[in-house]
Design a protein around this motif. Structure first.
Motif, mmCIF file in Angstrom:
data_model
loop_
_atom_site.group_PDB
_atom_site.id
_atom_site.type_symbol
_atom_site.label_atom_id
_atom_site.label_comp_id
_atom_site.label_asym_id
_atom_site.label_seq_id
_atom_site.Cartn_x
_atom_site.Cartn_y
_atom_site.Cartn_z
ATOM 1 N N GLU A 89 0.803 -1.219 0.000
ATOM 2 C CA GLU A 89 0.000 0.000 0.000
ATOM 3 C C GLU A 89 0.837 1.271 0.000
ATOM 4 O O GLU A 89 0.298 2.367 -0.150
ATOM 5 N N GLU A 90 2.158 1.147 0.145
ATOM 6 C CA GLU A 90 3.016 2.313 -0.021
ATOM 7 C C GLU A 90 3.314 2.555 -1.497
ATOM 8 O O GLU A 90 3.662 3.671 -1.883
ATOM 9 N N ILE A 91 3.174 1.509 -2.318
ATOM 10 C CA ILE A 91 3.352 1.625 -3.766
ATOM 11 C C ILE A 91 2.002 1.908 -4.423
ATOM 12 O O ILE A 91 1.831 2.895 -5.138
ATOM 13 N N PHE A 92 1.040 1.016 -4.197
ATOM 14 C CA PHE A 92 -0.314 1.184 -4.724
ATOM 15 C C PHE A 92 -1.206 1.657 -3.573
ATOM 16 O O PHE A 92 -1.774 0.865 -2.829
ATOM 17 N N VAL A 93 -1.303 2.957 -3.445
ATOM 18 C CA VAL A 93 -2.035 3.567 -2.338
ATOM 19 C C VAL A 93 -3.531 3.343 -2.539
ATOM 20 O O VAL A 93 -4.035 3.469 -3.664
ATOM 21 N N PRO A 94 -4.262 2.986 -1.486
ATOM 22 C CA PRO A 94 -5.716 2.781 -1.633
ATOM 23 C C PRO A 94 -6.379 4.003 -2.258
ATOM 24 O O PRO A 94 -6.046 5.142 -1.943
ATOM 25 N N GLU A 95 -7.316 3.745 -3.161
ATOM 26 C CA GLU A 95 -7.929 4.815 -3.947
ATOM 27 C C GLU A 95 -8.609 5.869 -3.085
ATOM 28 O O GLU A 95 -8.659 7.050 -3.448
ATOM 29 N N ASP A 96 -9.134 5.472 -1.927
ATOM 30 C CA ASP A 96 -9.843 6.421 -1.080
ATOM 31 C C ASP A 96 -8.911 7.182 -0.138
ATOM 32 O O ASP A 96 -9.356 7.963 0.705
ATOM 33 N N SER A 97 -7.606 6.986 -0.300
ATOM 34 C CA SER A 97 -6.648 7.690 0.549
ATOM 35 C C SER A 97 -6.603 9.169 0.200
ATOM 36 O O SER A 97 -6.794 9.564 -0.954
ATOM 37 N N GLU A 98 -6.317 9.988 1.189
ATOM 38 C CA GLU A 98 -6.167 11.425 0.972
ATOM 39 C C GLU A 98 -4.717 11.777 0.639
ATOM 40 O O GLU A 98 -4.406 12.943 0.384
ATOM 41 N N GLU A 99 -3.836 10.782 0.650
ATOM 42 C CA GLU A 99 -2.423 11.022 0.400
ATOM 43 C C GLU A 99 -2.139 11.217 -1.086
ATOM 44 O O GLU A 99 -2.810 10.637 -1.946
ATOM 45 N N SER A 100 -1.132 12.020 -1.396
ATOM 46 C CA SER A 100 -0.644 12.131 -2.770
ATOM 47 C C SER A 100 0.218 10.910 -3.069
ATOM 48 O O SER A 100 0.953 10.437 -2.204
ATOM 49 N N ALA A 101 0.121 10.411 -4.282
ATOM 50 C CA ALA A 101 0.897 9.230 -4.640
ATOM 51 C C ALA A 101 1.005 9.114 -6.147
ATOM 52 O O ALA A 101 0.247 9.750 -6.891
ATOM 53 N N LEU A 102 1.943 8.287 -6.581
ATOM 54 C CA LEU A 102 2.117 8.028 -8.006
ATOM 55 C C LEU A 102 1.109 7.014 -8.516
ATOM 56 O O LEU A 102 0.610 7.126 -9.628
ATOM 57 N N PHE A 103 0.825 5.989 -7.716
ATOM 58 C CA PHE A 103 -0.052 4.902 -8.146
ATOM 59 C C PHE A 103 -1.112 4.636 -7.089
ATOM 60 O O PHE A 103 -0.817 4.634 -5.894
ATOM 61 N N PHE A 104 -2.332 4.400 -7.567
ATOM 62 C CA PHE A 104 -3.443 4.097 -6.672
ATOM 63 C C PHE A 104 -4.046 2.737 -7.034
ATOM 64 O O PHE A 104 -3.995 2.304 -8.183
ATOM 65 N N LYS A 105 -4.617 2.102 -6.033
ATOM 66 C CA LYS A 105 -5.254 0.802 -6.225
ATOM 67 C C LYS A 105 -6.766 0.972 -6.191
ATOM 68 O O LYS A 105 -7.350 1.324 -5.161
ATOM 69 N N SER A 106 -7.417 0.732 -7.343
ATOM 70 C CA SER A 106 -8.878 0.767 -7.384
ATOM 71 C C SER A 106 -9.445 -0.648 -7.449
ATOM 72 O O SER A 106 -10.470 -0.944 -6.842
ATOM 73 N N GLU A 107 -8.743 -1.530 -8.196
ATOM 74 C CA GLU A 107 -9.179 -2.929 -8.298
ATOM 75 C C GLU A 107 -7.957 -3.853 -8.225
ATOM 76 O O GLU A 107 -7.487 -4.155 -7.147
ATOM 77 N N ASN A 108 -7.450 -4.257 -9.398
ATOM 78 C CA ASN A 108 -6.365 -5.241 -9.416
ATOM 79 C C ASN A 108 -5.064 -4.699 -10.012
ATOM 80 O O ASN A 108 -4.276 -5.458 -10.581
ATOM 81 N N GLU A 109 -4.843 -3.392 -9.883
ATOM 82 C CA GLU A 109 -3.631 -2.800 -10.452
ATOM 83 C C GLU A 109 -2.366 -3.459 -9.889
ATOM 84 O O GLU A 109 -2.291 -3.792 -8.705
ATOM 85 N N ARG A 110 -1.392 -3.604 -10.767
ATOM 86 C CA ARG A 110 -0.101 -4.166 -10.412
ATOM 87 C C ARG A 110 0.893 -3.750 -11.488
ATOM 88 O O ARG A 110 0.518 -3.097 -12.464
ATOM 89 N N PHE A 111 2.152 -4.103 -11.334
ATOM 90 C CA PHE A 111 3.131 -3.851 -12.381
ATOM 91 C C PHE A 111 3.228 -5.074 -13.289
ATOM 92 O O PHE A 111 3.243 -6.215 -12.819
ATOM 93 N N ALA A 112 3.285 -4.815 -14.595
ATOM 94 C CA ALA A 112 3.326 -5.887 -15.586
ATOM 95 C C ALA A 112 4.529 -5.690 -16.504
ATOM 96 O O ALA A 112 4.707 -4.597 -17.064
ATOM 97 N N PRO A 113 5.368 -6.709 -16.677
ATOM 98 C CA PRO A 113 6.517 -6.595 -17.585
ATOM 99 C C PRO A 113 6.062 -6.320 -19.012
ATOM 100 O O PRO A 113 5.015 -6.804 -19.457
ATOM 101 N N VAL A 114 6.850 -5.521 -19.728
ATOM 102 C CA VAL A 114 6.599 -5.254 -21.144
ATOM 103 C C VAL A 114 7.922 -5.304 -21.880
ATOM 104 O O VAL A 114 8.993 -5.165 -21.283
ATOM 105 N N ASP A 115 7.838 -5.489 -23.215
ATOM 106 C CA ASP A 115 9.049 -5.429 -24.023
ATOM 107 C C ASP A 115 8.966 -4.233 -24.966
ATOM 108 O O ASP A 115 7.966 -3.509 -25.010
ATOM 109 N N ASP A 116 10.005 -4.044 -25.727
ATOM 110 C CA ASP A 116 10.116 -2.878 -26.601
ATOM 111 C C ASP A 116 8.961 -2.789 -27.602
ATOM 112 O O ASP A 116 8.453 -1.696 -27.876
ATOM 113 N N ASP A 117 8.511 -3.912 -28.136
ATOM 114 C CA ASP A 117 7.472 -3.904 -29.171
ATOM 115 C C ASP A 117 6.146 -3.343 -28.675
ATOM 116 O O ASP A 117 5.322 -2.889 -29.479
#
Length: 346
Positions: free
Chosen positions: A308-336
């Protein structure tokens, strides 16, 4: 949090640079002076994420990198896209968080720079991994751009336009592509849009999404391009649906800089276009393939997705880069994965 952005058809662009200044580095040393070492990993940040209100998110991301690698992270803050990009290109930083266009520019100059991962969509997959590029005007000027219930982009001609940076995906590349397509009889290209004429009376660059938004709110520009995710900590929806033309947003009364000078101001979206989510990228030559993969795997883990320090709960009053509304996570990608953005320049 990376939720959504702008409206015409395509996806985005972001950064370029020189070398981060020592007075903008949380580590207290310049990007150029520090370079890379086995003991330290240098992470260079765009202006959009370099504000004091993003400190907790930067620190949380740095802690995950340190956990994955056993090496200390030095955060290098910037006030210019070009500085961030060139810091990475010139081997003065190992990692960065940048828009698709910025990544493409960096990769074109140094093919050791490769994408690690992006934030997924609410589904937890790449299927909806988009944010939104906006064109916005002050609410008091809305009728100038209206055509019945819709908005007419013809009316942006001869106005003062604010972009973010010519290396910004959602703050220039995507909106520029849509504007060029809309005014197809005007023989426009990106260079002519940057210079103003023949379409605009003047063109400003905010140097960050926040700066571009403030340009329209304080009256320096008639129309501004910026993205939803970079301003969501400062504004609130007051009418309509998120990321839809016609929706009205208001600057929060307690908004941090630079919005503290325009609190209470309202703006309306006249165009909204989806953009591919921004990547975290790494210099594989400096990191080494093993460390690059360790970082990628660690951030893609369930442990980080539930942090929750990375994906802050959506109802938080804190400023953040990423918020969690449902199933957000980080996903690997390639150049293409970023080819749709490359195609905007073809």
């Amino acid at each position: 949090m990376l939720r959504k952005r702008f409206g015409l058809a395509s996806v985005a662009l972001l950064m370029m640079g020189l070398a981060a200044c020592s007075d903008n580095s949380e580590g207290g040393a310049s990007a150029e002076a520090n370079g890379s070492s086995d003991e330290e990993i240098n992470f260079v940040w765009y202006p959009n994420e370099s504000g004091q209100d993003m400190t907790s998110s930067r620190d949380a991301i740095g802690a995950i990198i340190e956990e994955a690698t056993g090496r200390e992270v030095n955060h290098q803050l910037t006030t210019d896209y070009a500085i961030a990009i060139e810091t990475l290109v010139n081997d003065n930083a190992e990692l960065a968080f940048m828009g698709a266009q910025g990544y493409i520019e960096a990769n074109n100059s140094n093919d050791a720079i490769q994408p690690l991962f992006v934030q997924s969509g609410a589904s937890g997959t790449l299927d909806d991994a988009v944010y939104y590029s906006w064109l916005a005007v002050n609410l008091d000027d809305e009728d100038i751009y209206k055509d019945g219930d819709d908005y007419n982009l013809d009316e942006i001609a001869d106005k003062t336009m604010s972009f973010v940076s010519n290396s910004s995906t959602s703050g220039f590349k995507v909106p520029a592509s849509g504007i060029i397509s809309h005014f197809e009889d005007e023989d426009l290209d990106e260079e002519s849009l940057m210079e103003g004429g023949p379409l605009f009376s003047q063109v400003l660059f905010g140097n960050s999404h926040q700066g571009s938004a403030v340009n329209v709110l304080n009256g320096n520009a008639d129309v501004a391009a910026f993205c939803d995710t970079c301003v969501e900590n400062y504004v609130e929806l007051v009418e309509g649906e998120e990321n839809r033309p016609g929706s009205i947003y208001k600057v929060k009364d307690d908004a941090a800089e630079p919005f503290n000078t325009v609190t209470g101001s309202e703006f309306v979206l006249i165009s909204v276009t989806p953009v591919l989510n921004a990547p975290f990228v790494g210099n594989i030559d400096l990191l080494g393939e093993d460390v690059f993969k360790e970082i990628q795997d660690h951030f893609a883990s369930d442990e980080v997705a539930e942090n929750e320090e990375i994906f802050v709960p959506e109802d938080s009053e804190e400023s953040a880069l990423f918020f969690k509304s449902e199933n957000e996570r980080f996903a690997p990608v390639d150049d293409d994965w970023f080819n749709p953005i490359r195609e905007l320049s073809n």
